[in-house]
Scaffold this active site. Structure first.
Site, PDB file in Angstrom:
ATOM      1  N   VAL B  44     -21.014   1.269  23.817  1.00 33.56           N
ATOM      2  CA  VAL B  44     -20.665   0.047  24.560  1.00 33.56           C
ATOM      3  C   VAL B  44     -21.110   0.161  26.023  1.00 33.56           C
ATOM      4  O   VAL B  44     -21.647  -0.786  26.615  1.00 33.56           O
ATOM      5  CB  VAL B  44     -19.145  -0.234  24.475  1.00 33.56           C
ATOM      6  CG1 VAL B  44     -18.779  -1.446  25.311  1.00 33.56           C
ATOM      7  CG2 VAL B  44     -18.709  -0.438  23.031  1.00 33.56           C
ATOM      8  N   CYS B  45     -20.900   1.358  26.595  1.00 30.29           N
ATOM      9  CA  CYS B  45     -21.256   1.576  28.003  1.00 30.29           C
ATOM     10  C   CYS B  45     -22.737   1.316  28.238  1.00 30.29           C
ATOM     11  O   CYS B  45     -23.130   0.743  29.262  1.00 30.29           O
ATOM     12  CB  CYS B  45     -20.893   2.993  28.419  1.00 30.29           C
ATOM     13  SG  CYS B  45     -19.170   3.396  28.074  1.00 30.29           S
ATOM     14  N   THR B  46     -23.569   1.733  27.298  1.00 31.15           N
ATOM     15  CA  THR B  46     -25.010   1.527  27.443  1.00 31.15           C
ATOM     16  C   THR B  46     -25.333   0.039  27.496  1.00 31.15           C
ATOM     17  O   THR B  46     -26.128  -0.412  28.329  1.00 31.15           O
ATOM     18  CB  THR B  46     -25.761   2.206  26.273  1.00 31.15           C
ATOM     19  OG1 THR B  46     -25.368   3.579  26.223  1.00 31.15           O
ATOM     20  CG2 THR B  46     -27.268   2.107  26.454  1.00 31.15           C
TER      21      THR B  46
END
Lengths: 219, 219
Positions: B44-46
């Site tokens: 998700v962070c990417t």
């Protein structure tokens, strides 16, 4: 201001337009959205509570209860609800309860105080705080908006959809995700396990690091 | 977890992919968005940091700086940025700094800890916290999302537009407002004053209470 995500919401008894009850009883085995507004008979708040009245059915379908809150008293809420219902313009009723917190006890405990706003008597006023509470009575997600910015109830609904999806499957939702879009598989799930859990397959993004952490699937 | 809206953001010195600086120096006379992510090389962070790279220009146009943050070290950030840039698929670069906070000093002070998540060594991890900071260095708006729910950067941009609008005029933005939609006139502005301030006029909604607080205009 203490309450934040991961914390259990205090089981306060609240006095509402639907009678007195304890917050945990409202949540029950489902979910709840507890949201404060600075004051009755003010412009942004009227548009927000009207939108929540219109969206109530969408939240109910997903097992989510709504609970409004301000520091006005019950008589004020009852009078103001007529304005809100007129503003919806669709015969839509305010069917969710609104807490009266004239002594500012609840807004302090729920991290809903706006330090930049005071009423004409110098009393604290609530911010536009909104907590999404899960079946374990813990705060899963919080929005804290100032008086000048009306919230986006579509984003609240999107967040609920994501939380429900993640609670049911070992997945998470990527940035700007909307219901129906692919989701990502949680890092804790190995590729072997993922093949079992998602038999229709998943797509691993090829990245310069050659690490295989970005895996999209549909659930 | 103390930091909430209305609070001054601590003027911490941060170690970032763009060198060391103090948070207040980054904010300067403008605005800043400080956002944490649970970890580098996670799905998700990417997607979130890629979206912020793509939206950077939109924020810059509005005088808003971006600052990412996680508990990974600078070497990890540098390697991971290659993945983020590949994922954008458009040659888009990560031109905003990312803080390295391996000692978990900063996430504690900025209310960015996710109590439900730990790394493999049992250390704290950040939530998806996002604070919008104004020129007075105060937190104007906060989003606190859990690891499983990627944020909606369109909502962040919408909130920035609302804050800038409210800072410039005596107005607020109603529920689900989008740039270009009508705004509401703040309750503190009398009808006489409103006629001066908004010479092109405003529309007062006729409500059952007969109170004239819901006034729409365009600015």
């Amino acid at each position: 201001p203490g309450l934040t995500i991961g914390d259990t919401i205090p089981n306060l008894e609240v006095n509402t337009t639907h009678g007195k009850f304890k917050i945990h009883d409202l949540v029950g085995d489902g979910w709840a959205i507890i949201f404060s507004h600075p004051g009755d008979f003010t412009p942004v708040c009227t548009t927000e509570l009207a939108k929540m009245a219109q969206y109530l059915e969408e939240f109910e379908k997903r097992g989510v209860k709504l609970l409004g809150l301000s520091c006005d008293d019950l008589q004020s809420h009852t009078e103001w609800i007529k304005d809100i219902e007129a503003f919806t313009g669709s015969g839509c009723k305010v069917r969710y309860p609104i807490v009266a917190d004239p002594n500012r006890e609840i807004i302090k405990q729920l991290n809903m105080v706006d330090p930049d706003e005071k009423d004409s008597n110098g009393n604290s006023l609530p911010s536009r705080a909104l907590h999404i509470v899960g079946p374990d009575k813990k705060v899963k997600l919080s929005f804290l908006y100032p008086a000048s910015t009306g919230r986006n109830m579509d984003e609240v609904l999107r967040a609920v959809e994501s939380l429900l999806k993640a609670a049911k499957h070992k997945v998470a939702t990527p940035c700007n995700w909307k219901p129906g879009d692919p989701v990502v598989i949680s890092p804790g799930v190995s590729n072997e396990k993922a093949k079992e859990m998602f038999p229709h397959g998943f797509e691993t993004v090829n990245l310069p690091s050659k690490k295989d952490y970005l895996r999209f699937t549909n659930v």
